[in-house]
Design a protein around this motif. Structure first.
Motif, PDB file in Angstrom:
ATOM      1  N   PHE A 180       0.900  -1.012  -0.119  1.00  0.00           N
ATOM      2  CA  PHE A 180       0.131  -0.086   0.058  1.00  0.00           C
ATOM      3  C   PHE A 180       0.939   1.231  -0.082  1.00  0.00           C
ATOM      4  CE2 PHE A 180       0.459   1.185   4.611  1.00  0.00           C
ATOM      5  CZ  PHE A 180       0.839   0.016   5.320  1.00  0.00           C
ATOM      6  N   GLY A 192     -16.887   2.777  -0.224  1.00  0.00           N
ATOM      7  CA  GLY A 192     -15.471   2.147   0.301  1.00  0.00           C
ATOM      8  C   GLY A 192     -14.351   2.678  -0.416  1.00  0.00           C
ATOM      9  N   ASP A 193     -13.386   1.952  -0.584  1.00  0.00           N
ATOM     10  CA  ASP A 193     -11.910   2.282  -1.376  1.00  0.00           C
ATOM     11  C   ASP A 193     -12.099   2.789  -2.694  1.00  0.00           C
ATOM     12  OD1 ASP A 193     -10.917   1.688   1.164  1.00  0.00           O
ATOM     13  OD2 ASP A 193      -9.444   0.501   0.116  1.00  0.00           O
ATOM     14  N   GLY A 222      -6.840   3.391  11.613  1.00  0.00           N
ATOM     15  CA  GLY A 222      -7.757   2.570  10.781  1.00  0.00           C
ATOM     16  C   GLY A 222      -9.196   3.186  10.443  1.00  0.00           C
ATOM     17  N   GLN A 223      -9.068   3.849   9.572  1.00  0.00           N
ATOM     18  CA  GLN A 223     -10.269   4.613   9.471  1.00  0.00           C
ATOM     19  C   GLN A 223     -11.145   4.084   8.096  1.00  0.00           C
ATOM     20  OE1 GLN A 223      -9.931   9.107  10.348  1.00  0.00           O
ATOM     21  NE2 GLN A 223      -7.866   8.362   9.994  1.00  0.00           N
ATOM     22  N   GLY A 224     -10.237   3.311   7.272  1.00  0.00           N
ATOM     23  CA  GLY A 224     -11.045   3.231   5.633  1.00  0.00           C
ATOM     24  C   GLY A 224     -12.098   2.176   5.497  1.00  0.00           C
ATOM     25  N   LEU A 225     -11.940   1.010   6.504  1.00  0.00           N
ATOM     26  CA  LEU A 225     -12.889   0.163   6.429  1.00  0.00           C
ATOM     27  C   LEU A 225     -14.183   0.716   7.116  1.00  0.00           C
ATOM     28  CD1 LEU A 225     -12.546  -3.678   7.082  1.00  0.00           C
ATOM     29  CD2 LEU A 225     -14.272  -2.475   7.942  1.00  0.00           C
ATOM     30  N   ASN A 226     -13.982   1.200   8.156  1.00  0.00           N
ATOM     31  CA  ASN A 226     -14.948   1.992   9.118  1.00  0.00           C
ATOM     32  C   ASN A 226     -15.687   2.921   8.325  1.00  0.00           C
ATOM     33  OD1 ASN A 226     -16.691   2.997  11.244  1.00  0.00           O
ATOM     34  ND2 ASN A 226     -14.981   4.160  12.042  1.00  0.00           N
TER      35      ASN A 226
HETATM   36  C1  LIG Z   1      -2.254  -1.944   5.838  1.00  0.00           C
HETATM   37  C2  LIG Z   1      -3.667  -1.727   6.082  1.00  0.00           C
HETATM   38  C3  LIG Z   1      -4.245  -1.431   7.269  1.00  0.00           C
HETATM   39  C4  LIG Z   1      -5.509  -1.378   7.258  1.00  0.00           C
HETATM   40  N1  LIG Z   1      -6.290  -1.287   8.490  1.00  0.00           N
HETATM   41  C5  LIG Z   1      -7.310  -0.676   8.933  1.00  0.00           C
HETATM   42  C6  LIG Z   1      -7.926  -0.782  10.034  1.00  0.00           C
HETATM   43  O1  LIG Z   1      -7.466  -0.996  10.976  1.00  0.00           O
HETATM   44  N2  LIG Z   1      -9.251  -0.322  10.110  1.00  0.00           N
HETATM   45  C7  LIG Z   1     -10.151   0.208   9.116  1.00  0.00           C
HETATM   46  O2  LIG Z   1     -11.182   0.790   9.186  1.00  0.00           O
HETATM   47  N3  LIG Z   1      -9.598   0.230   7.839  1.00  0.00           N
HETATM   48  C8  LIG Z   1      -8.196  -0.389   7.658  1.00  0.00           C
HETATM   49  N4  LIG Z   1      -7.673  -0.297   6.427  1.00  0.00           N
HETATM   50  C9  LIG Z   1      -8.155   0.141   5.361  1.00  0.00           C
HETATM   51  C10 LIG Z   1      -9.368  -0.931   4.779  1.00  0.00           C
HETATM   52  O3  LIG Z   1      -8.460  -2.138   4.624  1.00  0.00           O
HETATM   53  C11 LIG Z   1     -10.095  -0.711   3.305  1.00  0.00           C
HETATM   54  O4  LIG Z   1     -10.675   0.613   3.527  1.00  0.00           O
HETATM   55  C12 LIG Z   1     -11.090  -1.754   3.175  1.00  0.00           C
HETATM   56  O5  LIG Z   1     -10.686  -2.939   2.752  1.00  0.00           O
HETATM   57  C13 LIG Z   1     -11.908  -1.398   1.835  1.00  0.00           C
HETATM   58  O6  LIG Z   1     -12.802  -2.125   1.437  1.00  0.00           O
HETATM   59  P1  LIG Z   1     -13.585  -2.172   0.334  1.00  0.00           P
HETATM   60  O7  LIG Z   1     -14.600  -3.260   0.226  1.00  0.00           O
HETATM   61  O8  LIG Z   1     -13.978  -0.885  -0.200  1.00  0.00           O
HETATM   62  O9  LIG Z   1     -12.453  -2.337  -0.956  1.00  0.00           O
HETATM   63  P2  LIG Z   1     -11.474  -3.865  -1.074  1.00  0.00           P
HETATM   64  O10 LIG Z   1     -11.267  -4.350   0.335  1.00  0.00           O
HETATM   65  O11 LIG Z   1     -10.159  -3.156  -1.960  1.00  0.00           O
HETATM   66  O12 LIG Z   1     -12.605  -4.842  -1.903  1.00  0.00           O
HETATM   67  C14 LIG Z   1     -12.625  -4.701  -3.125  1.00  0.00           C
HETATM   68  C15 LIG Z   1     -12.749  -5.895  -3.935  1.00  0.00           C
HETATM   69  O13 LIG Z   1     -13.145  -5.928  -5.250  1.00  0.00           O
HETATM   70  C16 LIG Z   1     -12.075  -6.727  -5.971  1.00  0.00           C
HETATM   71  N5  LIG Z   1     -12.255  -6.396  -7.214  1.00  0.00           N
HETATM   72  C17 LIG Z   1     -11.513  -5.303  -7.915  1.00  0.00           C
HETATM   73  N6  LIG Z   1     -11.877  -5.168  -9.245  1.00  0.00           N
HETATM   74  C18 LIG Z   1     -12.692  -6.203  -9.368  1.00  0.00           C
HETATM   75  C19 LIG Z   1     -13.388  -6.547 -10.497  1.00  0.00           C
HETATM   76  N7  LIG Z   1     -13.186  -6.004 -11.802  1.00  0.00           N
HETATM   77  N8  LIG Z   1     -14.191  -7.473 -10.698  1.00  0.00           N
HETATM   78  C20 LIG Z   1     -14.537  -8.219  -9.478  1.00  0.00           C
HETATM   79  N9  LIG Z   1     -13.980  -7.820  -8.356  1.00  0.00           N
HETATM   80  C21 LIG Z   1     -13.124  -6.596  -8.291  1.00  0.00           C
HETATM   81  C22 LIG Z   1     -10.927  -6.864  -5.300  1.00  0.00           C
HETATM   82  O14 LIG Z   1     -10.313  -7.799  -5.483  1.00  0.00           O
HETATM   83  C23 LIG Z   1     -11.342  -6.813  -3.754  1.00  0.00           C
HETATM   84  O15 LIG Z   1     -11.556  -7.957  -3.293  1.00  0.00           O
HETATM   85  C24 LIG Z   1      -6.348  -0.593   6.261  1.00  0.00           C
HETATM   86  C25 LIG Z   1      -5.700  -0.794   4.961  1.00  0.00           C
HETATM   87  C26 LIG Z   1      -4.221  -1.175   4.842  1.00  0.00           C
HETATM   88  C27 LIG Z   1      -3.772  -1.330   3.635  1.00  0.00           C
END
Ligand SMILES: Cc1cc2nc3c(=O)[nH]c(=O)nc-3n(C[C@H](O)[C@H](O)[C@H](O)COP(=O)(O)OP(=O)(O)OC[C@H]3O[C@@H](n4cnc5c(N)ncnc54)[C@H](O)[C@@H]3O)c2cc1C
Length: 280
Positions: A44, A63-64, A74-78
């Motif tokens: 990352f 989300g992301d 640790g705010q992203g998932l939240n």
């Molecule tokens: C080191 C680290 C530590 C962290 N710690 C914390 C924490 O303690 N607390 C917190 O709140 N947040 C934390 N975060 C942030 C958190 O991990 C993210 O904000 C969260 O996982 C985002 O979730 P999401 O579902 O939006 O996206 P993602 O988790 O990125 O999920 C997206 C999914 O879509 C899939 N995808 C992508 N393109 C396609 C496609 N074309 N077709 C089908 N599937 C696809 C990907 O493979 C993935 O599985 C941390 C992040 C990092 C890097």
């Protein structure tokens, strides 16, 4: 064991491997400590980006996909989960044609500013990680500030998302804020407010005379609960606030209307958030 290394160069496009990690460890420590059998390797950066718009027609970002930033605090998932909770019930009402499509625009209006603040505070934290003399001085100054009650409360509420205030207009301190999880007293026994939200449906909490509010034209969508609350109303950062006589709680737990011994504004709030009244 968890290992975190800073790579010398950014811009890798391939997935990181055990070999990459081993080489980085050797570069810093002269050994990779015999590292083996990783269960997870990821990469990352500290990039801070946000989509300009969370909605374009039928495309909605959460989300992301809508916001990425350095993981400090640790705010992203939240906030990603809160995006989804903010959007879910609105989407359901539009799909069921209970509400007009314009309800979906409130998703961007409410959630975009929340991630903008997270981007700002994570960028500030990244800046504080530098190790030059001036940044060290700034970090010590921040530490002193965070040793004081008021700044600590504010920053903690910001990082946990408990200070979120959707701008729904002027009014009571609760208006647009997260409903506190109060211990209510009802004719059927004690009841926690958050258990009322398990159904993901709107709740109108009447804390005044039982039967004092009539929402028959919305009864198919909104649950009316007569209850009492005997304690102090306390909100994060703000502290104690005036006790309301009624609150309309959205399925995402935010307060959409606050009553003060009168139903003034209630029909409008019900229509805005949960659609027009059903004809008798
Ligand atoms: C080191 C680290 C530590 C962290 N710690 C914390 C924490 O303690 N607390 C917190 O709140 N947040 C934390 N975060 C942030 C958190 O991990 C993210 O904000 C969260 O996982 C985002 O979730 P999401 O579902 O939006 O996206 P993602 O988790 O990125 O999920 C997206 C999914 O879509 C899939 N995808 C992508 N393109 C396609 C496609 N074309 N077709 C089908 N599937 C696809 C990907 O493979 C993935 O599985 C941390 C992040 C990092 C890097």
């Amino acid at each position: 064991m968890r290992v975190l290394v800073t790579e010398q160069h950014v811009g890798h496009t391939s997935e990181p491997t055990l070999r990459d990690l081993s080489e980085e460890l050797i570069a810093v420590y002269g050994t990779d400590f015999g590292i083996h059998s990783p269960t997870w390797i990821s990469r990352f950066t500290d990039m801070a980006r946000q989509a300009a718009s969370y909605r374009k027609g039928r495309v909605l970002l959460a989300g992301d996909a809508a916001h990425v930033h350095y993981p400090a605090g640790g705010q992203g998932l939240n906030i990603g989960v809160q995006d989804a909770v903010n959007l879910g019930w609105k989407l359901a009402q539009v799909v069921k044609k209970t509400s007009p499509e314009s309800l979906l625009d409130t998703y961007h209006t409410e959630r975009h500013p929340v991630a903008a603040i997270v981007l700002r505070n994570t960028m500030a934290q990244v800046a504080l990680l530098r190790t030059d003399d001036r940044t060290n001085a700034l970090r010590e100054t921040m530490s002193e500030l965070l040793g004081m009650d008021e700044p600590r409360k504010r920053v903690a509420a910001m990082m946990s998302g408990l200070d979120i205030h959707y701008d729904l207009g002027e009014g009571h301190a609760l208006f647009g804020r997260r409903m506190p999880d109060l211990d209510l007293v009802t004719p059927h026994g004690p009841l926690r407010v958050f258990t009322l939200l398990h159904d993901a449906r709107p709740v109108l909490l009447n804390l005044d005379e039982p039967g004092g509010l009539d929402i028959t034209p919305w009864a198919d969508r909104v649950r009316l609960i007569d209850a009492k609350y005997l304690g102090i109303w306390e909100l994060p950062v703000l502290g104690a606030v005036t006790a309301p006589t009624a609150v309309l709680i959205r399925p995402d737990g935010y307060v959409a209307w606050v009553g003060d011994r009168t139903p003034l504004g209630l029909p409008d709030a019900l229509t805005t958030w949960f659609g027009p009244p059903t004809a008798a």
